[in-house]
Design a protein around this motif. Structure first.
Motif, short mmCIF file in Angstrom:
data_model
loop_
_atom_site.label_atom_id
_atom_site.label_comp_id
_atom_site.label_asym_id
_atom_site.label_seq_id
_atom_site.Cartn_x
_atom_site.Cartn_y
_atom_site.Cartn_z
N CYS A 198 49.30 7.87 33.45
CA CYS A 198 50.59 6.81 33.66
C CYS A 198 49.74 5.23 33.44
O CYS A 198 50.19 4.50 32.60
CB CYS A 198 51.33 6.68 34.56
SG CYS A 198 52.24 8.45 34.75
N PHE A 199 48.73 5.10 34.05
CA PHE A 199 47.94 3.75 33.97
C PHE A 199 47.50 3.51 32.56
O PHE A 199 47.91 2.38 31.88
CB PHE A 199 46.79 3.81 34.67
CG PHE A 199 45.76 2.38 34.67
CD1 PHE A 199 46.26 1.23 35.32
CD2 PHE A 199 44.69 2.49 33.86
CE1 PHE A 199 45.60 0.27 35.23
CE2 PHE A 199 43.86 1.28 33.85
CZ PHE A 199 44.26 0.21 34.40
N PHE A 200 46.91 4.38 31.50
CA PHE A 200 46.51 4.27 30.60
C PHE A 200 47.75 4.00 29.57
O PHE A 200 47.78 3.44 28.42
CB PHE A 200 45.25 5.29 29.95
CG PHE A 200 44.17 5.05 30.57
CD1 PHE A 200 43.39 4.03 30.60
CD2 PHE A 200 43.43 6.03 31.35
CE1 PHE A 200 42.27 3.67 31.33
CE2 PHE A 200 42.30 5.98 31.96
CZ PHE A 200 41.54 4.88 31.93
N ARG A 201 48.69 4.79 29.69
CA ARG A 201 49.99 4.92 28.88
C ARG A 201 50.51 3.47 29.03
O ARG A 201 51.41 3.17 27.98
CB ARG A 201 50.69 5.95 29.06
CG ARG A 201 50.19 7.31 28.46
CD ARG A 201 51.04 8.58 28.29
NE ARG A 201 52.24 8.29 27.65
CZ ARG A 201 52.60 8.17 26.25
NH1 ARG A 201 51.53 8.46 25.39
NH2 ARG A 201 53.57 8.10 25.72
N PHE A 202 50.49 3.00 30.24
CA PHE A 202 51.30 1.59 30.25
C PHE A 202 50.66 0.58 29.45
O PHE A 202 51.27 -0.06 28.72
CB PHE A 202 51.15 1.24 31.97
CG PHE A 202 51.50 -0.16 32.03
CD1 PHE A 202 52.79 -0.60 32.31
CD2 PHE A 202 50.45 -1.11 32.09
CE1 PHE A 202 53.30 -1.97 32.28
CE2 PHE A 202 50.79 -2.73 32.20
CZ PHE A 202 52.14 -2.94 32.32
N TRP A 203 49.22 0.72 29.49
CA TRP A 203 48.58 -0.34 28.72
C TRP A 203 48.45 -0.05 27.14
O TRP A 203 48.62 -0.87 26.31
CB TRP A 203 47.05 -0.72 29.08
CG TRP A 203 46.92 -1.25 30.29
CD1 TRP A 203 46.84 -0.61 31.64
CD2 TRP A 203 47.48 -2.42 30.52
NE1 TRP A 203 47.05 -1.66 32.72
CE2 TRP A 203 47.09 -2.95 31.82
CE3 TRP A 203 47.51 -3.79 29.51
CZ2 TRP A 203 47.15 -4.03 32.60
CZ3 TRP A 203 47.66 -4.91 30.44
CH2 TRP A 203 47.50 -5.21 31.69
N LEU A 204 48.77 1.25 26.70
CA LEU A 204 48.92 1.71 25.51
C LEU A 204 50.26 1.29 24.99
O LEU A 204 50.38 0.50 24.05
CB LEU A 204 49.06 3.18 25.43
CG LEU A 204 49.52 3.75 24.02
CD1 LEU A 204 48.27 3.39 23.01
CD2 LEU A 204 49.66 5.19 24.20
N GLY A 205 51.49 1.10 25.77
CA GLY A 205 52.74 0.63 25.58
C GLY A 205 52.65 -0.96 25.47
O GLY A 205 53.30 -1.31 24.42
N VAL A 206 51.65 -1.48 26.08
CA VAL A 206 51.68 -3.04 25.71
C VAL A 206 51.44 -3.54 24.73
O VAL A 206 51.57 -4.10 24.02
CB VAL A 206 50.52 -3.65 26.96
CG1 VAL A 206 50.21 -5.06 26.51
CG2 VAL A 206 51.12 -3.44 28.54
N GLY A 207 50.28 -2.69 24.02
CA GLY A 207 49.78 -2.83 22.70
C GLY A 207 50.96 -2.68 21.72
O GLY A 207 51.01 -3.21 20.67
N ILE A 208 51.55 -1.57 22.01
CA ILE A 208 52.64 -0.91 21.18
C ILE A 208 53.73 -1.90 21.04
O ILE A 208 54.14 -2.21 19.95
CB ILE A 208 53.11 0.38 21.36
CG1 ILE A 208 52.12 1.51 21.33
CG2 ILE A 208 54.51 0.75 20.85
CD1 ILE A 208 52.66 2.70 21.85
N GLY A 209 54.07 -2.37 22.37
CA GLY A 209 54.99 -3.73 22.22
C GLY A 209 54.88 -4.73 21.52
O GLY A 209 55.70 -5.31 20.63
N GLY A 210 53.71 -5.28 21.47
CA GLY A 210 53.25 -6.41 20.72
C GLY A 210 53.38 -6.12 19.05
O GLY A 210 53.50 -7.10 18.37
N ASP A 211 53.23 -4.93 18.85
CA ASP A 211 53.46 -4.68 17.59
C ASP A 211 54.78 -4.89 16.96
O ASP A 211 55.14 -5.07 15.67
CB ASP A 211 53.08 -3.06 16.99
CG ASP A 211 51.92 -3.21 16.00
OD1 ASP A 211 50.94 -4.08 16.02
OD2 ASP A 211 51.96 -2.09 15.26
#
Length: 531
Positions: free
Chosen positions: A128-141
């Protein structure tokens, strides 16, 4: 008259430069979709691997709160990334921030597959921790891809180009299903195991632990493929001119990529900037664009409640259609991944994928406004029928699959595409990325409603709860239909004409023949533009 550099962008013929921009931005969305939705293919496997109780003669299953957390943390990260990088895109430039989002996605996709721990809670927590930060990058896109594509495109094909970037989401969803299906088939071929009913212990074979990790880590590959090209992209001419105020640099950058000569007009640019200095939170912004911002935020919020409910709950709905064996005790863990992925691919190929490309093909003919209205209405209709006749459809699985697939088709040949396109066109350059981010973040708030709310209705497969969920989703789609009337048609006009940055204040009103009335500032004259 508009700046020469902006006029050149609006009237430029479609060329290789535009195709390159679509591919670069589109690969980002391919990665986004793969990373967000591949978790659906392996979430049941995670339950079998980490929550299997040998004392119970049934496959392990993720507890509802864990299942929701795995789905929801990436969406929370996406929402945060949209707001952060959307704002930074207006403050620091589209290009600078665009590269950062790619680096985050690459690193966190790999780390998601390396999630570690000596117990189930530890593994799920790090995942969940790494998928949160993955989501941060996705969100910026989201805001950056849409803004960059809208500012590069010419006005006659702008909608199709932005929609083509977003259509790569459909490719990513299909590819995610194919990857999980292929890998699970390979693991099954070389590592056969009995069904759960025959041997509960062996049916959750260790190979499954490698499978879900590989599926998640492969999301780093498409991100890596676009590193070089994102570094080489010039800043958009509109950002350089209208925000940085550098007409000479904007003309030089765009002349190079369009292979034409463009004259710098610094004095005219200064006049345009002076007339458009109002901030996002000013009364002038809300007088000009407040209705549109409410419209883009509300429609995206309502759309994503339905869209993410469809995608995140597929694993629970597919057995009801007969696309996946409804008795998990007759499958080992890898077989369940294979069947779930296969079912997702069937829905994606015949419903999700075509819808995106229908939008690309028809958006400049029908317009954004009509496509969004049609999509919301048809989604509402099909979901209401499914909710009303769900019990009967369990005996007619072919009809059930058809209607369910049509909801995906009209989501994508409809509001799932147009809610991405419109915020990239309606707002002024200096706040375009931020306004798109606010709209997209509203969508992710709707996705969180799906992840933490709607999934509760479908996880145990109770027909009554599924009927209720479908009816509620039909209502949200109808509300989206109603809120669409806050928006306006944008096809065929330059971004500066739409936003009023060219010196015109306007109150555009969509109508059947797409005529829009604009009122000139200063002299009391009116002109009509037929789009």
């Amino acid at each position: 008259m508009p700046l020469a550099v902006l006029d050149a962008l609006d009237s430029a013929r479609t060329q290789w430069y535009h195709v390159t921009a679509i591919v670069i931005a589109g690969m980002g969305f391919f990665t986004d979709a793969y990373d967000l939705f591949c978790i659906t293919t392996v979430s049941k496997l995670l339950g079998r691997l980490y929550y299997f109780d040998p004392t119970k003669l049934k496959p392990g299953k993720l507890p509802p709160n864990v299942n929701n957390a795995i789905s929801g943390t990436a969406l929370i990260g996406t929402l945060c990334g949209q707001l952060l990088f959307g704002w930074l895109g207006d403050k620091l430039g589209r290009k600078k921030v665009y590269f950062v989002t790619l680096v985050i996605m690459f690193i966190c996709a790999i780390c998601s597959g390396l999630s570690f721990g000596s117990s189930a809670p530890a593994v799920m927590t790090t995942l969940c921790f790494f998928r949160f930060w993955l989501g941060v990058g996705i969100g910026g896109d989201y805001p950056l891809s849409a803004t960059i594509m809208s500012e590069y495109a010419n006005k006659s094909t702008r909608g199709a180009f932005i929609a083509a970037v977003f259509a790569m989401q459909g490719v990513g969803i299909v590819f995610g299903g194919l990857v999980a299906m292929t890998l699970s088939y390979i693991f099954l071929s070389y590592n056969p195991a009995p069904h759960f009913r025959d041997n509960p212990i062996l049916s959750t074979q260790p190979a499954g632990d490698f499978l879900w990790r590989i599926v998640l880590m492969l999301g780093a590959i498409p991100a890596a493929l676009t590193f070089y090209w994102r570094m080489k992209m010039p800043e958009t001419g509109r950002y350089t001119a209208l925000i940085e105020g550098n007409a000479k640099q904007a003309a030089a950058d765009m002349a190079r990529v369009l292979d034409i000569e463009i004259h710098a007009e610094q004095e005219k640019l200064a006049q345009i900037k002076a007339a458009n200095e109002y901030s996002l939170w000013s009364s002038e912004f809300f007088a000009r664009h407040g209705r549109h911002l409410i419209g883009t935020m509300s429609t995206w919020f309502l759309l994503d409640i339905a869209f993410y409910s469809q995608n995140l709950t597929q694993k629970d709905i597919l057995p009801k259609m007969g696309l996946v064996n409804s008795d998990p005790t007759l499958m080992n863990a890898l077989r369940e991944v294979f069947e779930t992925s296969r079912g997702m691919c069937v829905i994606a190929f015949f419903g999700t994928f075509p819808g995106y490309w229908f939008t690309v093909g028809f958006i400049e003919k029908l317009g954004r406004f009509k496509i969004q209205l049609i999509g919301f209405f048809m989604m509402s209709f099909f979901m209401f029928v499914i909710g009303l006749k769900y019990s009967d459809m369990l005996n007619n699985k072919g009809l059930f699959a058809l209607l369910y697939g049509l909801t995906f088709f009209f989501a994508n040949f409809g509001p799932n595409s147009t809610t991405f396109v419109l915020p990239a066109e309606l707002f002024p350059t200096r706040v375009r990325s931020t306004c798109h981010a606010l709209s997209a973040a509203s969508g992710k708030a709707g996705a969180l409603v799906a992840a933490f709310g709607v999934q509760e209705f479908t996880q145990d497969g109770d027909p009554g709860k599924i009927k209720t969920a479908m009816k509620l989703l039909a209502v949200t789609n109808f509300l989206g239909f109603c809120f669409t009337f806050l928006l306006t048609e944008t096809k065929g006009r330059s971004l500066e004409e739409i936003s009023g940055e060219d010196g015109r204040d306007y109150e555009p009103t969509p109508s059947p023949n797409n005529r829009v009335v604009t009122r000139q500032q200063g002299p009391h004259s009116e002109t009509s533009a037929n789009n």
